[in-house]
Design a protein around this motif. Sequence first.
Motif, PDB file in Angstrom:
ATOM      1  N   LEU A 167     -78.147 -77.297 -52.497  1.00 48.87           N
ATOM      2  CA  LEU A 167     -77.911 -75.855 -52.479  1.00 48.87           C
ATOM      3  C   LEU A 167     -76.468 -75.532 -52.115  1.00 48.87           C
ATOM      4  CD1 LEU A 167     -81.112 -74.694 -50.541  1.00 48.87           C
ATOM      5  CD2 LEU A 167     -80.805 -74.899 -53.016  1.00 48.87           C
ATOM      6  N   ASP A 168     -75.940 -74.530 -52.770  1.00 46.97           N
ATOM      7  CA  ASP A 168     -74.618 -73.982 -52.445  1.00 46.97           C
ATOM      8  C   ASP A 168     -74.842 -72.505 -52.140  1.00 46.97           C
ATOM      9  OD1 ASP A 168     -72.048 -73.045 -52.282  1.00 46.97           O
ATOM     10  OD2 ASP A 168     -71.333 -74.044 -54.101  1.00 46.97           O
ATOM     11  N   GLU A 170     -73.191 -70.312 -50.457  1.00 47.67           N
ATOM     12  CA  GLU A 170     -72.047 -69.410 -50.546  1.00 47.67           C
ATOM     13  C   GLU A 170     -71.873 -68.848 -51.952  1.00 47.67           C
ATOM     14  OE1 GLU A 170     -67.186 -69.378 -49.760  1.00 47.67           O
ATOM     15  OE2 GLU A 170     -68.355 -71.223 -49.471  1.00 47.67           O
ATOM     16  N   PHE A 171     -72.034 -69.726 -52.953  1.00 44.58           N
ATOM     17  CA  PHE A 171     -71.850 -69.301 -54.333  1.00 44.58           C
ATOM     18  C   PHE A 171     -73.177 -69.072 -55.058  1.00 44.58           C
ATOM     19  CE2 PHE A 171     -67.839 -71.358 -53.304  1.00 44.58           C
ATOM     20  CZ  PHE A 171     -66.925 -70.436 -53.805  1.00 44.58           C
ATOM     21  N   ARG A 172     -74.264 -69.054 -54.292  1.00 46.70           N
ATOM     22  CA  ARG A 172     -75.585 -68.734 -54.820  1.00 46.70           C
ATOM     23  C   ARG A 172     -75.930 -69.594 -56.037  1.00 46.70           C
ATOM     24  NH1 ARG A 172     -75.826 -62.064 -54.447  1.00 46.70           N
ATOM     25  NH2 ARG A 172     -75.430 -61.929 -52.206  1.00 46.70           N
ATOM     26  N   ARG A 173     -75.847 -70.885 -55.867  1.00 51.33           N
ATOM     27  CA  ARG A 173     -76.155 -71.799 -56.946  1.00 51.33           C
ATOM     28  C   ARG A 173     -76.762 -73.080 -56.386  1.00 51.33           C
ATOM     29  NH1 ARG A 173     -70.402 -74.480 -58.993  1.00 51.33           N
ATOM     30  NH2 ARG A 173     -69.861 -75.475 -56.998  1.00 51.33           N
ATOM     31  N   ALA A 174     -77.381 -73.860 -57.284  1.00 50.21           N
ATOM     32  CA  ALA A 174     -77.964 -75.136 -56.885  1.00 50.21           C
ATOM     33  C   ALA A 174     -77.756 -76.137 -58.009  1.00 50.21           C
ATOM     34  CB  ALA A 174     -79.453 -74.990 -56.582  1.00 50.21           C
ATOM     35  N   ARG A 175     -77.591 -77.372 -57.632  1.00 57.51           N
ATOM     36  CA  ARG A 175     -77.418 -78.451 -58.611  1.00 57.51           C
ATOM     37  C   ARG A 175     -78.784 -79.053 -58.928  1.00 57.51           C
ATOM     38  NH1 ARG A 175     -73.980 -83.049 -56.222  1.00 57.51           N
ATOM     39  NH2 ARG A 175     -75.903 -83.224 -55.013  1.00 57.51           N
ATOM     40  N   VAL A 176     -79.169 -79.014 -60.193  1.00 56.51           N
ATOM     41  CA  VAL A 176     -80.475 -79.528 -60.604  1.00 56.51           C
ATOM     42  C   VAL A 176     -80.295 -80.665 -61.595  1.00 56.51           C
ATOM     43  CG1 VAL A 176     -81.604 -77.302 -60.264  1.00 56.51           C
ATOM     44  CG2 VAL A 176     -80.720 -77.894 -62.522  1.00 56.51           C
ATOM     45  N   THR A 177     -81.330 -81.499 -61.684  1.00 59.90           N
ATOM     46  CA  THR A 177     -81.378 -82.526 -62.720  1.00 59.90           C
ATOM     47  C   THR A 177     -82.206 -81.979 -63.870  1.00 59.90           C
ATOM     48  OG1 THR A 177     -81.282 -84.273 -61.044  1.00 59.90           O
ATOM     49  CG2 THR A 177     -81.992 -84.903 -63.255  1.00 59.90           C
ATOM     50  N   SER A 178     -81.575 -81.759 -64.995  1.00 57.06           N
ATOM     51  CA  SER A 178     -82.232 -81.085 -66.108  1.00 57.06           C
ATOM     52  C   SER A 178     -83.210 -82.016 -66.803  1.00 57.06           C
ATOM     53  CB  SER A 178     -81.196 -80.572 -67.108  1.00 57.06           C
ATOM     54  OG  SER A 178     -80.562 -81.669 -67.747  1.00 57.06           O
ATOM     55  N   GLU A 184     -76.803 -80.138 -63.708  1.00 49.53           N
ATOM     56  CA  GLU A 184     -76.367 -78.807 -64.094  1.00 49.53           C
ATOM     57  C   GLU A 184     -76.559 -77.854 -62.918  1.00 49.53           C
ATOM     58  OE1 GLU A 184     -77.335 -78.669 -68.833  1.00 49.53           O
ATOM     59  OE2 GLU A 184     -79.048 -78.481 -67.471  1.00 49.53           O
ATOM     60  N   TYR A 185     -76.006 -76.652 -63.041  1.00 49.98           N
ATOM     61  CA  TYR A 185     -76.129 -75.651 -61.982  1.00 49.98           C
ATOM     62  C   TYR A 185     -76.979 -74.481 -62.455  1.00 49.98           C
ATOM     63  CZ  TYR A 185     -72.688 -77.844 -58.932  1.00 49.98           C
ATOM     64  OH  TYR A 185     -72.044 -78.712 -58.087  1.00 49.98           O
ATOM     65  N   VAL A 186     -77.800 -73.988 -61.545  1.00 47.75           N
ATOM     66  CA  VAL A 186     -78.550 -72.757 -61.775  1.00 47.75           C
ATOM     67  C   VAL A 186     -78.115 -71.754 -60.715  1.00 47.75           C
ATOM     68  CG1 VAL A 186     -80.521 -73.931 -62.820  1.00 47.75           C
ATOM     69  CG2 VAL A 186     -80.483 -73.560 -60.341  1.00 47.75           C
ATOM     70  N   HIS A 187     -78.215 -70.461 -61.051  1.00 47.53           N
ATOM     71  CA  HIS A 187     -77.688 -69.417 -60.174  1.00 47.53           C
ATOM     72  C   HIS A 187     -78.758 -68.387 -59.859  1.00 47.53           C
ATOM     73  CE1 HIS A 187     -74.295 -71.241 -62.325  1.00 47.53           C
ATOM     74  NE2 HIS A 187     -73.559 -70.931 -61.279  1.00 47.53           N
ATOM     75  N   TRP A 188     -78.701 -67.842 -58.638  1.00 45.86           N
ATOM     76  CA  TRP A 188     -79.663 -66.827 -58.243  1.00 45.86           C
ATOM     77  C   TRP A 188     -78.950 -65.556 -57.805  1.00 45.86           C
ATOM     78  CZ3 TRP A 188     -79.397 -71.536 -55.458  1.00 45.86           C
ATOM     79  CH2 TRP A 188     -78.778 -71.460 -54.204  1.00 45.86           C
ATOM     80  N   ALA A 189     -79.741 -64.495 -57.668  1.00 46.39           N
ATOM     81  CA  ALA A 189     -79.198 -63.172 -57.358  1.00 46.39           C
ATOM     82  C   ALA A 189     -79.478 -62.802 -55.903  1.00 46.39           C
ATOM     83  CB  ALA A 189     -79.794 -62.125 -58.304  1.00 46.39           C
ATOM     84  N   THR A 190     -79.137 -61.571 -55.551  1.00 51.68           N
ATOM     85  CA  THR A 190     -79.228 -61.098 -54.164  1.00 51.68           C
ATOM     86  C   THR A 190     -80.636 -61.217 -53.568  1.00 51.68           C
ATOM     87  OG1 THR A 190     -77.358 -59.604 -54.509  1.00 51.68           O
ATOM     88  CG2 THR A 190     -78.826 -59.119 -52.661  1.00 51.68           C
TER      89      THR A 190
END
Length: 322
Positions: A167-168, A170-178, A184-190
């Motif tokens: 998990l990151d 600060e930048f609202r993202r996570a590194r996943v294994t596709s 790759e990275y996926v991103h989430w919102a507030t």
Amino acid sequence: MSVVAFPSQPDPTSFPGTAGSTTAAAVERFLESRTAATTRAGYAETLTRLTAVIGPQHPVAALQPEHYAAVMDRWKAAAAATWNRHLSALVSFTTWAQRQDLLVTNPARRLERRKSARRGDRAIPATRLDKLFTDPAHALRERVFWRLLYDTAARAEEILTLNVEDLDLEFRRARVTSKGGALEYVHWATPTARILPRLLAGRTAGPVFLADRRAPTSGPRAPAAADVCPVTGRGRLSYPRAEYLFKTTSAQLDPHRQGWTLHQLRHSALQHLAQAGRTAPELQAKSRHQHLASLGRYVRLGEETSARITAEADPAQRRRAR
């Protein structure tokens, strides 16, 4: 005149490399050969069932169609997609075992894939999703998991295999294994950003989503060390458990009382973005599909759009926009 005897059915145990190979050992080797964590986790559920049905000491060379049939009997009443997923695991294991000279026959030869019923609109209405995400009657773990799935439009297996280290915040993202094994990275919102730290509760390592109970430390059900939280001792939340909880909970909001699937959260996220006017390349960036053609079922606007344009075109409207 010489007489040549008709060849009898070959004994699988007489082939090189098959003697002494148990199904449990072959399954372990097969899973270790899968590089993608999501694929490995998906196959493990099916093949653990295979080992339990026939016993861990059963020779892999002696696997028969009736053994595979007994495994698949567990999912005979499941949806076509679920049936096909477990059958694919057995077929992949069979193909691998044959290449390793561990198996001569094809125990999956009598099983057939099922044709999925086509549904007009698999997207879940946004208002009903909001009720699921915000209802305090649901456990925090489930609300975070469902919201994260929807925000990221990721596959359920990708999110369930996340570790805290991925998990990151600060930048609202996570590194996943596709699905193909790429990072790759996926991103989430507030909405996710507000509740995710509450779930972590200061944890810095281990699975993000934990099971309800402590994981066994020994025996056949003991998970790998990477799937156990070093703080709580609880194991990683499994896909079947997560799917069951979502389906039973969402049945209360589903007009058909059948409940929805975790994959429908991904489908809903992409379709709602399409309804908001996002282009196909933008959806591809969000979903991480390799080909634009794969997005066809997501960008097809469904029931909500039909209802909206019908209402807007209703000649009986009292007020019209000028």
